[in-house]
Design a protein around this motif. Structure first.
Motif, PDB file in Angstrom:
ATOM      1  N   GLU A 241      -8.130   4.025  -1.974  1.00 35.97           N
ATOM      2  CA  GLU A 241      -7.818   3.042  -3.029  1.00 35.97           C
ATOM      3  C   GLU A 241      -6.788   2.011  -2.559  1.00 35.97           C
ATOM      4  O   GLU A 241      -6.921   0.824  -2.839  1.00 35.97           O
ATOM      5  CB  GLU A 241      -7.277   3.769  -4.269  1.00 35.97           C
ATOM      6  CG  GLU A 241      -8.368   4.383  -5.125  1.00 35.97           C
ATOM      7  CD  GLU A 241      -7.784   5.256  -6.226  1.00 35.97           C
ATOM      8  OE1 GLU A 241      -8.085   5.002  -7.391  1.00 35.97           O
ATOM      9  OE2 GLU A 241      -7.012   6.180  -5.885  1.00 35.97           O
TER      10      GLU A 241
ATOM     11  N   LYS B  72       1.840   1.898  -3.534  1.00 42.73           N
ATOM     12  CA  LYS B  72       0.715   2.443  -4.316  1.00 42.73           C
ATOM     13  C   LYS B  72       0.466   3.904  -3.939  1.00 42.73           C
ATOM     14  O   LYS B  72       0.215   4.749  -4.802  1.00 42.73           O
ATOM     15  CB  LYS B  72      -0.562   1.630  -4.029  1.00 42.73           C
ATOM     16  CG  LYS B  72      -0.514   0.215  -4.560  1.00 42.73           C
ATOM     17  CD  LYS B  72      -1.817  -0.505  -4.254  1.00 42.73           C
ATOM     18  CE  LYS B  72      -1.762  -1.951  -4.715  1.00 42.73           C
ATOM     19  NZ  LYS B  72      -2.997  -2.684  -4.352  1.00 42.73           N
ATOM     20  N   TYR B  73       0.548   4.201  -2.655  1.00 48.92           N
ATOM     21  CA  TYR B  73       0.300   5.573  -2.179  1.00 48.92           C
ATOM     22  C   TYR B  73       1.366   6.516  -2.742  1.00 48.92           C
ATOM     23  O   TYR B  73       1.063   7.599  -3.230  1.00 48.92           O
ATOM     24  CB  TYR B  73       0.328   5.558  -0.648  1.00 48.92           C
ATOM     25  CG  TYR B  73       0.032   6.883   0.007  1.00 48.92           C
ATOM     26  CD1 TYR B  73      -1.260   7.397   0.044  1.00 48.92           C
ATOM     27  CD2 TYR B  73       1.051   7.619   0.608  1.00 48.92           C
ATOM     28  CE1 TYR B  73      -1.535   8.608   0.651  1.00 48.92           C
ATOM     29  CE2 TYR B  73       0.793   8.828   1.220  1.00 48.92           C
ATOM     30  CZ  TYR B  73      -0.510   9.320   1.246  1.00 48.92           C
ATOM     31  OH  TYR B  73      -0.771  10.514   1.843  1.00 48.92           O
TER      32      TYR B  73
ATOM     33  N   HIS C 242      -3.207  -0.647 -10.478  1.00 45.05           N
ATOM     34  CA  HIS C 242      -2.475  -0.741  -9.210  1.00 45.05           C
ATOM     35  C   HIS C 242      -0.996  -1.091  -9.393  1.00 45.05           C
ATOM     36  O   HIS C 242      -0.141  -0.525  -8.734  1.00 45.05           O
ATOM     37  CB  HIS C 242      -3.155  -1.758  -8.280  1.00 45.05           C
ATOM     38  CG  HIS C 242      -4.348  -1.188  -7.570  1.00 45.05           C
ATOM     39  ND1 HIS C 242      -4.713  -1.543  -6.301  1.00 45.05           N
ATOM     40  CD2 HIS C 242      -5.254  -0.256  -7.961  1.00 45.05           C
ATOM     41  CE1 HIS C 242      -5.793  -0.870  -5.940  1.00 45.05           C
ATOM     42  NE2 HIS C 242      -6.144  -0.090  -6.932  1.00 45.05           N
TER      43      HIS C 242
ATOM     44  N   LEU D  33      -1.938   6.700  -5.739  1.00 41.23           N
ATOM     45  CA  LEU D  33      -3.296   6.269  -5.389  1.00 41.23           C
ATOM     46  C   LEU D  33      -3.701   6.868  -4.036  1.00 41.23           C
ATOM     47  O   LEU D  33      -2.863   7.140  -3.190  1.00 41.23           O
ATOM     48  CB  LEU D  33      -3.395   4.743  -5.319  1.00 41.23           C
ATOM     49  CG  LEU D  33      -3.169   3.954  -6.610  1.00 41.23           C
ATOM     50  CD1 LEU D  33      -3.587   2.486  -6.424  1.00 41.23           C
ATOM     51  CD2 LEU D  33      -3.941   4.549  -7.787  1.00 41.23           C
ATOM     52  N   SER D  34      -5.015   7.031  -3.832  1.00 41.45           N
ATOM     53  CA  SER D  34      -5.511   7.631  -2.585  1.00 41.45           C
ATOM     54  C   SER D  34      -5.471   6.602  -1.452  1.00 41.45           C
ATOM     55  O   SER D  34      -5.353   5.395  -1.702  1.00 41.45           O
ATOM     56  CB  SER D  34      -6.953   8.110  -2.773  1.00 41.45           C
ATOM     57  OG  SER D  34      -7.779   6.971  -2.930  1.00 41.45           O
TER      58      SER D  34
ATOM     59  N   ASP E 166     -10.842  -5.427  -7.993  1.00 47.80           N
ATOM     60  CA  ASP E 166     -10.859  -4.300  -8.910  1.00 47.80           C
ATOM     61  C   ASP E 166      -9.572  -3.492  -8.740  1.00 47.80           C
ATOM     62  O   ASP E 166      -9.497  -2.565  -7.955  1.00 47.80           O
ATOM     63  CB  ASP E 166     -12.104  -3.448  -8.611  1.00 47.80           C
ATOM     64  CG  ASP E 166     -12.125  -2.204  -9.469  1.00 47.80           C
ATOM     65  OD1 ASP E 166     -11.391  -2.178 -10.463  1.00 47.80           O
ATOM     66  OD2 ASP E 166     -12.849  -1.249  -9.118  1.00 47.80           O
ATOM     67  N   ARG E 167      -8.534  -3.909  -9.470  1.00 45.47           N
ATOM     68  CA  ARG E 167      -7.209  -3.326  -9.238  1.00 45.47           C
ATOM     69  C   ARG E 167      -6.604  -2.720 -10.487  1.00 45.47           C
ATOM     70  O   ARG E 167      -5.382  -2.727 -10.653  1.00 45.47           O
ATOM     71  CB  ARG E 167      -6.283  -4.410  -8.682  1.00 45.47           C
ATOM     72  CG  ARG E 167      -6.690  -4.693  -7.268  1.00 45.47           C
ATOM     73  CD  ARG E 167      -5.916  -5.735  -6.587  1.00 45.47           C
ATOM     74  NE  ARG E 167      -6.517  -5.808  -5.274  1.00 45.47           N
ATOM     75  CZ  ARG E 167      -5.887  -5.529  -4.163  1.00 45.47           C
ATOM     76  NH1 ARG E 167      -4.644  -5.198  -4.156  1.00 45.47           N
ATOM     77  NH2 ARG E 167      -6.547  -5.581  -3.023  1.00 45.47           N
TER      78      ARG E 167
ATOM     79  N   ARG F  14       0.820  -1.212   0.000  1.00 47.68           N
ATOM     80  CA  ARG F  14       0.000   0.000   0.000  1.00 47.68           C
ATOM     81  C   ARG F  14       0.861   1.273   0.000  1.00 47.68           C
ATOM     82  O   ARG F  14       0.464   2.272  -0.574  1.00 47.68           O
ATOM     83  CB  ARG F  14      -1.013  -0.017   1.153  1.00 47.68           C
ATOM     84  CG  ARG F  14      -0.457   0.243   2.533  1.00 47.68           C
ATOM     85  CD  ARG F  14      -1.583   0.238   3.569  1.00 47.68           C
ATOM     86  NE  ARG F  14      -1.100   0.700   4.867  1.00 47.68           N
ATOM     87  CZ  ARG F  14      -1.847   0.762   5.949  1.00 47.68           C
ATOM     88  NH1 ARG F  14      -3.116   0.390   5.920  1.00 47.68           N
ATOM     89  NH2 ARG F  14      -1.335   1.214   7.092  1.00 47.68           N
TER      90      ARG F  14
ATOM     91  N   LYS G 137      -8.302  -0.708  -0.440  1.00 46.95           N
ATOM     92  CA  LYS G 137      -9.525  -1.337  -0.946  1.00 46.95           C
ATOM     93  C   LYS G 137      -9.350  -2.849  -1.102  1.00 46.95           C
ATOM     94  O   LYS G 137      -8.416  -3.295  -1.761  1.00 46.95           O
ATOM     95  CB  LYS G 137      -9.874  -0.717  -2.306  1.00 46.95           C
ATOM     96  CG  LYS G 137     -11.290  -0.924  -2.730  1.00 46.95           C
ATOM     97  CD  LYS G 137     -11.632  -0.073  -3.931  1.00 46.95           C
ATOM     98  CE  LYS G 137     -10.801  -0.500  -5.131  1.00 46.95           C
ATOM     99  NZ  LYS G 137     -11.144   0.184  -6.356  1.00 46.95           N
TER     100      LYS G 137
END
Ligand code: ADP
Length: 562
Positions: A344, A335-336, A355, A340-341, A351-352, A332, A347
């Motif tokens: 997200e 991703k951040y 990513h 990404l928020s 549904d990626r 994560r 999550k």
């Protein structure tokens, strides 16, 4: 189950049994209830052999934290499982984050130190003691001004602020001494959070009571009208340090608790890593090194903050150096850092779309941290802290990325599985510690000047182009030079979210300069705090503070504490 429920369901051993596993005898234990005790370090039997130290640090975090405390606790459980006698040394939680945004600091899931409710709240009262000692010093300064001001303190230059262990932005700037002659002299003042105070730093960097008093006496509290520094030692016939030290005497003893896995844990002191030096007390780490073969300790936030400060401030002050570094990273956080928020990256589900591309972008952050940590001189491993929403493909992607950068990585699932979840990492670390005697090395010699230190950190740790010193900071540098204090170590106060001083510049920003707004000398702690960007030494609460969900029922059960 949430962290609090897991902690409550854990079967705890009496604290004397935990102490016995590392040969702390009952007469060295000062119990606080059944499961917590202070350790009288003067009564410990030391074999003379020192353990090896593993430093846990991390990549730039998301606002919720990436699990350094969780991994530190789970890894120490795992090291005990694979036969290395291990203790963990961690910071005490501050009520600021507990009631604010980030939560407690006792790890999570099945990798927690317990009893988490006590540790996260008042624990053994150390923060109360530190707050009181610091406020005594502030009070003595104003009292001196009130009763004739023999030292000629210029009230406009008082540097130390009163403290409180709470996020309270309303107290950042206050006027004290209102109410006429009987109530002191009015002056502008302000509050800082206890974990940013010099007394906290001194508490954590002092090796014993003599060192504590010596450091307290050196705290610069203000300037005279002719611009000479006034120290705590000058207040009253014997200085302020004696009164402060008796408030801190009991608190200076490290606190012993246990992890859910039964590892003895010393939890002691708690400076933040963004606005302070970010590591537990050197007394706790040194005690653990005297008692165990392996000691795991954590430095706060990313390796650019707590990590760098551990290498350059904490280790030299404590007389120890890490023999291996574990960098905690998460899917994560990649991703951040890749844009990404928070919603997200947390999550669940399949549904990626986009990513992996975000991870690719965000991995620049991990790469820069790895490059830095490798340059410290000790072996480096990555712990990929597995979250429930992570897929096999994502975890493998991070592992492969680390391999491409020449760093061994293991997925750890200690949050879900306790020590078993880090068995592979522990086995690898035992091998690494057996094979290598290398330790992390400070980046600077005692002769390196403050300007050079800051410039080096900005260019070579943060990856920036250079430093801009404000007019105030330039003037302060000149004062430090004149006072012969221009070679002190530097404690950077910087956002934890970015390598730069802009919390929105995620990933691995380039082409930036860092602005040093102010330099505050902390002569007792033995460093100069360089305030960058908009860093505040008194945080505020968010719009939806964690306290909104907390309660206690009619039986005394706490709910909503994470
Ligand atoms: P750090 O020390 O890096 O700030 P913590 O160990 O305090 O991070 O963890 C931050 C929060 O994330 C805690 O609430 C913890 O329970 C949670 N957490 C940590 N690791 C995991 C994980 N693998 N899965 C789910 N939650 C986790």
């Amino acid at each position: 189950m949430n962290d609090a429920e897991i902690s409550l369901a854990a079967e705890l051993k009496p604290i004397a049994d935990i102490a016995a596993t590392v040969k702390i005898s009952e007469d060295a234990l000062i119990p606080y209830g059944h499961y917590m005790a202070k350790v009288d370090t003067q009564k410990i039997q030391r074999s003379g052999k020192r353990g090896k130290l593993i430093l846990v640090t991390g990549t730039s975090p998301t606002p919720a934290g990436e699990g350094k405390s969780t991994v530190s606790v789970g890894l120490s459980d795992a090291l005990n499982l694979v036969g290395s006698k291990t203790m963990v040394a961690l910071r005490e939680p501050s009520l600021g984050p507990v009631f604010g945004m980030k939560g407690g600091a006792t790890g999570g899931g099945y990798a927690q130190v317990v009893p988490m409710e006590n540790i996260n709240l008042h624990f053994t009262g150390d923060f109360h003691a530190i707050t009181s000692a610091h406020n005594l010093l502030c009070n003595l300064v104003d009292n001196h001004i009130n009763h004739g001001n023999d030292l000629g303190i210029d009230p406009r230059t008082v540097r130390i602020k009163r403290v409180l262990d709470m996020n309270d932005r309303n107290l950042r700037n206050v006027v004290i001494g209102l109410g006429g002659r009987a109530s002191g002299s009015p002056r502008e003042d302000g509050f800082e959070i206890t974990v940013a105070s010099e007394t906290m730093a001194v508490f954590c960097l002092s090796r014993d009571l003599d060192d504590l008093k010596e450091r307290l006496s050196r705290i610069v509290v203000a300037e005279t009208y002719d611009r000479q520094p006034v120290t705590a030692a000058q207040l009253g016939p014997n200085g302020a340090q004696g009164g402060m030290a008796i408030l801190l005497r009991d608190a200076m003893r490290p606190n012993l608790v246990q992890s859910i896995g039964g590892t003895p844990a010393l939890i002691h002191g708690g400076p933040f890593a963004n606005i302070a030096h970010g590591a537990n007390s050197v007394i706790a780490t040194n005690t653990a090194l005297d008692l165990a073969d392996t000691v795991v300790t954590e430095a706060g936030f990313g390796a650019d903050l707590g990590g760098e400060k551990f290498v350059n401030i904490t280790g030299p002050a404590g007389g120890f150096a890490a023999a291996a570094v574990t960098v905690v990273s998460t899917v994560r956080s990649l991703k951040y850092n890749g844009g990404l928020s928070v919603a997200e990256v947390n999550k669940p589900g399949d549904d990626r779309a986009g990513h992996i591309q975000a991870m690719e972008r965000g991995s620049e952050n991990l790469a820069r941290h790895l490059q830095n940590v490798k340059s410290w001189g000790a072996p480096v491993v990555v712990a990929i802290n597995q979250f429930p929403q992570d897929t096999e493909e994502e975890l493998q992607w991070v592992k492969d990325f680390c391999a491409q950068h020449g760093v061994h990585a293991e997925v750890v699932s200690v949050w879900a599985n306790g020590g078993e979840g880090a068995r592979a990492l522990a086995e690898h670390l035992v091998e690494v510690l057996n094979d290598s005697d290398d330790t992390v090395q400070p980046m600077f010699t005692p002769e390196t000047g403050i300007r050079e230190r800051i410039t080096h950190i900005v260019k070579h740790v943060y990856g920036g182009d250079g430093v801009d010193f404000s007019a105030t900071a330039e003037r302060q540098l000149q004062q430090l030079e004149a006072a012969g204090q221009d070679k002190l170590p530097v404690c950077m106060a910087k956002t934890q979210y970015s390598f730069s001083d802009d919390p929105k510049a995620l990933g691995a920003p380039c082409d930036f300069r860092v602005t040093v707004r102010e330099l505050n000398v902390r002569a007792g702690a033995g460093f100069v705090v360089a305030l960058t960007g908009a860093m505040m030494t008194m945080p505020g609460l968010p719009a939806d503070p964690a306290s909104d969900n907390m309660d206690v029922d009619e039986h005394g059960n706490i709910v909503g504490l994470f």
